[in-house]
Design an enzyme around this catalytic site. Structure first.
Site, PDB file in Angstrom:
ATOM      1  CE  LYS A 161      -4.300  -1.720   0.860  1.00 28.20           C
ATOM      2  NZ  LYS A 161      -5.544  -1.338   0.168  1.00 28.20           N
ATOM      3  CG  ASP A 242     -10.071  -1.893  -5.613  1.00 29.61           C
ATOM      4  OD1 ASP A 242     -11.289  -2.102  -5.574  1.00 29.61           O
ATOM      5  OD2 ASP A 242      -9.352  -2.011  -4.604  1.00 29.61           O
ATOM      6  CE  LYS A 269     -10.502  -4.537  -2.059  1.00 33.02           C
ATOM      7  NZ  LYS A 269      -9.784  -3.880  -3.155  1.00 33.02           N
TER       8      LYS A 269
END
Length: 352
Positions: A161, A242, A269
């Site tokens: 990240k 994303d 996701k």
């Protein structure tokens, strides 16, 4: 005739250590468990919207979830067609849809194990799913230590990240890894969570590309299709979407967006991107366009993580080679026990 009932329970999970992203730091995680019964068996699903990110992050989430749960039970009493129609109404409530889908699959499991949602080699405990080692944001020293831990555990794919500390310091971290491990030995992915200003993004992507990275996730904030399309054309580094996918729930809009932006990858996701139904839809559309994909969890408990791993094995088959984002099961001090275990760099179902 079976008599279905559903109950909901709100829980707060606590992180073992703060989880930092460019959007902020998580110390707790609020989820809702939904338990579906038919008088004989029961199945559990997890509804876990992410604050300020999920398209169904609403103030009265718990109340709406109970209402939708009653509608779900009414649909179940009417049969499969009614359930399919009800699920269609939940396109704008992906975390709720995912929880209901999981609960129904768990209830309907053909095995004696309610955690086995699909009949796959993974669910039978025959194969593991390769995963990336996730390194959260922190100080330079903290991130360096976390990277070392992942490499010692045997991970050959590490996801960092980035976007919260000084960019030069992040480059130095990546440089250090590359000085020790070639891209043949360690695959590096980075996730900017939309942290780069568009004006600086291409320059930063060029600097990052020196280190043979696999991809960068969401370099700029979502909703800037023209800018993102330009970056995907010009970037020397493959770009994965994303957050860009959140709230794009209509199939034609999905196709239009991917056709305009043309990323190298999309990252799914289920809690954010349309439940299991929406995830399959995204992957199918992407495959038609030659766009790659992988599946990842979104800080769910082990209930949700298990469902996502099971879905992953159902979608991609028994011989998954691309590392998936399923290494979040050890984040919480008070997680819900499930038969999941990380061995080396693979996630296994150990119930069998």
């Amino acid at each position: 005739m079976k008599q279905y009932k559903i109950t909901t329970e709100e829980r707060v999970l606590h992180f073992k250590q703060p989880a930092g992203t460019s959007r902020g730091v998580y110390t707790t995680r609020r989820i809702w468990l939904v338990t579906l019964t038919d008088g004989e068996r029961s199945g559990v699903g997890e509804c876990a919207p992410l604050p300020k990110l999920s398209c169904d992050d609403i103030a009265n989430y718990g109340d709406v979830l109970k209402e939708k749960g009653n509608e779900f039970v009414a649909a179940l009493q009417q049969g499969d067609e009614a359930v399919a129609a009800f699920f269609e109404t939940l396109r704008d409530y992906p975390s709720m849809l995912f929880g209901f889908e999981t609960a129904l699959l768990s209830l309907s499991s053909l095995t004696s194990h309610p955690s086995s949602l699909f009949d796959t080699a993974f669910s039978r405990g025959e194969v593991g799913i390769p995963i990336n080692g996730l390194v959260w944001m922190g100080t330079f020293e903290e991130m360096q230590q976390r990277i070392e831990e992942k490499l010692k555990k045997g991970f050959h794919c590490v996801k960092l990240k980035i976007g919260a500390i000084d960019f030069d310091a992040e480059l130095e971290l990546i440089k250090q890894i590359r000085n020790r491990f070639s891209y043949h030995d360690v695959e590096l992915r980075v996730d900017a969570n939309g942290a780069f200003p568009y004006e600086d993004a291409l320059y930063k992507l060029e600097l990052l590309s020196q280190y043979a990275l696999h991809s960068i996730e969401q370099p700029i904030k979502a909703g800037q299709w023209a800018y993102m399309a330009e970056l995907c054309r010009e970037s020397p580094l493959p770009i994965a979407l994303d957050e860009e996918l959140i709230g794009v729930n209509d199939p034609e809009q999905k196709r239009q967006m991917l056709n305009i932006i043309r990323p190298a990858y999309i990252i799914l996701k289920p809690s954010l991107h349309g439940g299991m139904i929406g995830t399959r839809e995204w992957i199918s559309i992407a495959q038609d366009m030659g766009i790659g994909s992988w599946i990842t969890s979104a800080l769910e408990s082990n209930i949700g993580l298990n469902a996502i791993a099971q879905l992953c094995s159902s979608v991609y088959g028994d011989a998954i080679t691309m590392p998936q984002g399923l290494g979040t099961g050890q984040l919480f001090t008070d997680n819900i026990p499930m038969p999941l275990e990380i061995r080396g760099e693979k996630l296994w179902n150990i119930e069998h």
